[in-house]
Design a protein around this motif. Structure first.
Motif, PDB file in Angstrom:
ATOM      1  N   SER A  19      90.100 156.147  62.769  1.00 55.29           N
ATOM      2  CA  SER A  19      88.709 156.196  62.819  1.00 55.29           C
ATOM      3  C   SER A  19      88.540 157.114  61.571  1.00 55.29           C
ATOM      4  CB  SER A  19      87.976 156.847  63.598  1.00 55.29           C
ATOM      5  OG  SER A  19      87.930 158.061  64.182  1.00 55.29           O
ATOM      6  N   GLU A  20      87.174 156.987  60.859  1.00 52.89           N
ATOM      7  CA  GLU A  20      86.771 157.975  59.810  1.00 52.89           C
ATOM      8  C   GLU A  20      86.280 159.174  60.575  1.00 52.89           C
ATOM      9  OE1 GLU A  20      87.250 157.597  56.622  1.00 52.89           O
ATOM     10  OE2 GLU A  20      88.429 155.872  57.000  1.00 52.89           O
ATOM     11  N   TRP A  21      85.519 160.211  59.795  1.00 54.68           N
ATOM     12  CA  TRP A  21      84.917 161.274  60.314  1.00 54.68           C
ATOM     13  C   TRP A  21      83.753 160.770  60.740  1.00 54.68           C
ATOM     14  CZ3 TRP A  21      86.807 165.900  61.506  1.00 54.68           C
ATOM     15  CH2 TRP A  21      88.177 166.481  60.958  1.00 54.68           C
ATOM     16  N   TYR A  22      83.208 161.408  62.018  1.00 58.91           N
ATOM     17  CA  TYR A  22      81.812 161.079  62.236  1.00 58.91           C
ATOM     18  C   TYR A  22      81.224 162.332  63.198  1.00 58.91           C
ATOM     19  CZ  TYR A  22      83.981 160.491  66.842  1.00 58.91           C
ATOM     20  OH  TYR A  22      84.516 160.549  68.116  1.00 58.91           O
ATOM     21  N   ILE A  23      79.961 162.215  63.004  1.00 60.55           N
ATOM     22  CA  ILE A  23      79.293 163.638  63.729  1.00 60.55           C
ATOM     23  C   ILE A  23      79.364 163.344  65.262  1.00 60.55           C
ATOM     24  CG2 ILE A  23      77.104 164.536  64.207  1.00 60.55           C
ATOM     25  CD1 ILE A  23      76.352 163.469  61.322  1.00 60.55           C
ATOM     26  N   SER A  24      79.750 164.156  65.838  1.00 58.90           N
ATOM     27  CA  SER A  24      79.948 164.121  67.397  1.00 58.90           C
ATOM     28  C   SER A  24      79.184 165.251  68.264  1.00 58.90           C
ATOM     29  CB  SER A  24      81.342 164.354  67.809  1.00 58.90           C
ATOM     30  OG  SER A  24      81.688 164.128  69.153  1.00 58.90           O
ATOM     31  N   PRO A  25      77.830 164.961  68.551  1.00 60.08           N
ATOM     32  CA  PRO A  25      77.099 165.955  69.234  1.00 60.08           C
ATOM     33  C   PRO A  25      77.477 166.483  70.414  1.00 60.08           C
ATOM     34  CG  PRO A  25      75.606 164.151  68.460  1.00 60.08           C
ATOM     35  CD  PRO A  25      77.198 163.705  68.328  1.00 60.08           C
ATOM     36  N   GLU A  26      77.273 167.618  70.992  1.00 58.55           N
ATOM     37  CA  GLU A  26      77.786 168.068  72.332  1.00 58.55           C
ATOM     38  C   GLU A  26      76.755 167.185  73.254  1.00 58.55           C
ATOM     39  OE1 GLU A  26      79.270 169.199  75.364  1.00 58.55           O
ATOM     40  OE2 GLU A  26      80.170 170.243  73.546  1.00 58.55           O
ATOM     41  N   LEU A  27      77.296 166.523  74.010  1.00 56.84           N
ATOM     42  CA  LEU A  27      76.519 165.667  74.974  1.00 56.84           C
ATOM     43  C   LEU A  27      75.999 166.446  76.177  1.00 56.84           C
ATOM     44  CD1 LEU A  27      78.522 162.465  75.021  1.00 56.84           C
ATOM     45  CD2 LEU A  27      76.533 162.855  73.670  1.00 56.84           C
ATOM     46  N   SER A  28      76.367 167.476  76.546  1.00 55.32           N
ATOM     47  CA  SER A  28      76.026 168.301  77.663  1.00 55.32           C
ATOM     48  C   SER A  28      74.692 168.876  77.663  1.00 55.32           C
ATOM     49  CB  SER A  28      76.978 169.385  77.816  1.00 55.32           C
ATOM     50  OG  SER A  28      77.020 170.253  76.705  1.00 55.32           O
ATOM     51  N   MET A  29      74.313 168.784  76.324  1.00 56.56           N
ATOM     52  CA  MET A  29      72.796 169.316  75.883  1.00 56.56           C
ATOM     53  C   MET A  29      71.815 168.249  76.471  1.00 56.56           C
ATOM     54  SD  MET A  29      72.795 171.168  72.188  1.00 56.56           S
ATOM     55  CE  MET A  29      74.113 172.529  72.059  1.00 56.56           C
ATOM     56  N   LEU A  30      72.192 167.134  76.649  1.00 56.36           N
ATOM     57  CA  LEU A  30      71.106 165.896  77.148  1.00 56.36           C
ATOM     58  C   LEU A  30      71.077 166.227  78.708  1.00 56.36           C
ATOM     59  CD1 LEU A  30      72.760 162.855  75.469  1.00 56.36           C
ATOM     60  CD2 LEU A  30      70.810 164.003  75.027  1.00 56.36           C
ATOM     61  N   TYR A  31      71.651 166.870  79.531  1.00 56.51           N
ATOM     62  CA  TYR A  31      71.650 167.051  80.887  1.00 56.51           C
ATOM     63  C   TYR A  31      70.653 168.073  81.414  1.00 56.51           C
ATOM     64  CZ  TYR A  31      76.011 164.324  81.427  1.00 56.51           C
ATOM     65  OH  TYR A  31      76.728 163.356  81.268  1.00 56.51           O
ATOM     66  N   ASP A  32      69.898 167.770  82.186  1.00 50.26           N
ATOM     67  CA  ASP A  32      68.819 168.722  82.760  1.00 50.26           C
ATOM     68  C   ASP A  32      69.471 170.011  83.465  1.00 50.26           C
ATOM     69  OD1 ASP A  32      66.804 167.044  82.029  1.00 50.26           O
ATOM     70  OD2 ASP A  32      67.056 165.851  83.968  1.00 50.26           O
ATOM     71  N   LYS A  33      68.648 171.093  83.672  1.00 47.61           N
ATOM     72  CA  LYS A  33      69.425 172.266  83.925  1.00 47.61           C
ATOM     73  C   LYS A  33      69.908 172.177  85.511  1.00 47.61           C
ATOM     74  CE  LYS A  33      64.852 174.212  84.806  1.00 47.61           C
ATOM     75  NZ  LYS A  33      64.054 175.428  84.122  1.00 47.61           N
ATOM     76  N   ASP A  34      69.380 171.423  86.208  1.00 49.42           N
ATOM     77  CA  ASP A  34      69.577 171.117  87.617  1.00 49.42           C
ATOM     78  C   ASP A  34      70.530 169.906  88.189  1.00 49.42           C
ATOM     79  OD1 ASP A  34      68.010 169.049  87.139  1.00 49.42           O
ATOM     80  OD2 ASP A  34      66.190 169.340  88.789  1.00 49.42           O
TER      81      ASP A  34
END
Length: 347
Positions: free
Chosen positions: A91-106
């Motif tokens: 593939s080409e280079w792509y932005i890959s955000p940290e998905l764990s930030m989408l989860y609620d703290k609980d």
């Protein structure tokens, strides 16, 4: 406990069994691992700094390369990555955000401690009054007051709101600092302190996970969509690079970064996947740095699987607590990404 200057030691013996395969047996591991796909990615981080008037830029005192590893120690420009022998780009280079930030703290918890900070301020020579942000989280972001915090669907309170006195605070639970945005809280009040706060805590327990799931699907869809929109550019923010990053930009944030990935696939089974980066020194073009960089590996699944983890600990009776609070006491805590559990003490 031995010498007073030494930390206390817990007299326990832990035994475990681990199987480690040889390199020449890697083929057998691939044959066995049929449930998910082992994906290998080249990884680099783009780093930026916020400057007055200029705004976000990579041209400034970053104290780390513009493109680097997650720790900021290894220069990792995207154009310097070449697939190792036996590998090719998929593939080409792509932005890959940290998905764990989408989860609620609980998320993944069956019990959870809700907390909120009561904040007060004063002018020199005056008494303490409610601050402009009277209730915040630990980072100083505004929250609802403790009486207005709503219990999530499917949860029940286990106790009432209490002041947390188990931290370095005074007898009323307060900790003090000169300015809330600067931080550096301490338990002793000084005449030059203009801000103080105390932590209120309350425990809740998950009683009906089915109701919570239904509620999550309806009420949190918009919140998730908003977060996904913010993550399209992939930036993570922090006051400094050595502090914890978060998704939403805050007033005190001076740096940001975002992660880039590029997928590779193996053409030769068993070929090493390490990169050898040849990067020129920006100040001395004739000086070329050579770094070995390991790729990021993910095991991806197209459907959920359930696994059972069994642990056996022997000769662990009469364990001594490691401190007076009991936080280092005779318990075993298992952590697996978002699913955490603590052993039940049998007397």
């Amino acid at each position: 406990l031995g010498d007073e200057n030494k930390k206390p030691e817990v007299p326990a013996l832990v035994r475990c069994k681990i199987w480690l395969g040889l390199v020449n047996e890697e083929q057998e591991w691939h044959k066995m691992q049929t449930e998910g796909e082992l994906a290998v990615y080249a990884e680099t981080y783009e780093n930026q700094l916020s400057l007055p008037i200029v705004g976000w830029t990579s041209k400034g005192p970053l104290n780390r390369p513009k493109w680097s590893d997650s720790q900021g120690k290894v220069k990792s420009p995207k154009d310097k990555f070449d697939p190792p022998p036996g590998w090719r780009w998929d593939s080409e280079w792509y932005i890959s955000p940290e998905l764990s930030m989408l989860y609620d703290k609980d998320a993944g918890h069956k019990t959870f401690m809700e907390d909120v900070y009561e904040v007060q301020s004063r002018m020199p020579g005056t008494r303490w009054v409610e601050a402009s942000r009277p209730w915040t989280d630990v980072k100083g972001d505004p929250l609802a007051s403790r009486t207005e915090i709503q219990l999530p669907v499917g949860w029940s309170w286990e106790d009432e709101w209490e002041i947390d006195l188990s931290r370095a605070v005074d007898e009323e639970g307060f900790e003090y600092c000169v300015e809330a945005t600067i931080g550096g809280y301490g338990p002793v009040e000084k005449t030059y302190h203009l801000c103080r706060r105390r932590r209120w805590v309350r425990n809740r327990r998950l009683v009906d996970s089915s109701k919570q799931k239904k509620h999550d699907m309806r009420s949190k869809a918009k919140a998730k969509a908003k977060k996904m929109g913010e993550m399209k550019e992939g930036w993570e923010y922090a006051p400094l690079f050595n502090l914890k990053f978060h998704l939403e930009e805050r007033t005190m944030d001076l740096v940001r970064r975002r992660r880039w990935h590029r997928k590779m696939v193996a053409e030769t089974l068993g070929a090493p996947c390490f990169f050898s980066l040849q990067v020129e020194d920006e100040d001395d073009k004739e000086n070329i740095e050579s770094n070995l960089t390991a790729p990021r590996m993910f095991l991806t699944f197209d459907k959920p699987y359930k696994y059972q983890l069994r642990c056996y600990i022997y000769q662990a009776r009469d364990l001594l607590a490691g401190d007076e609070s009991g936080l280092s006491g005779n318990s075993i805590f298992m952590m697996n990404i978002l699913i955490n559990n603590c052993m039940i003490l049998v007397r």
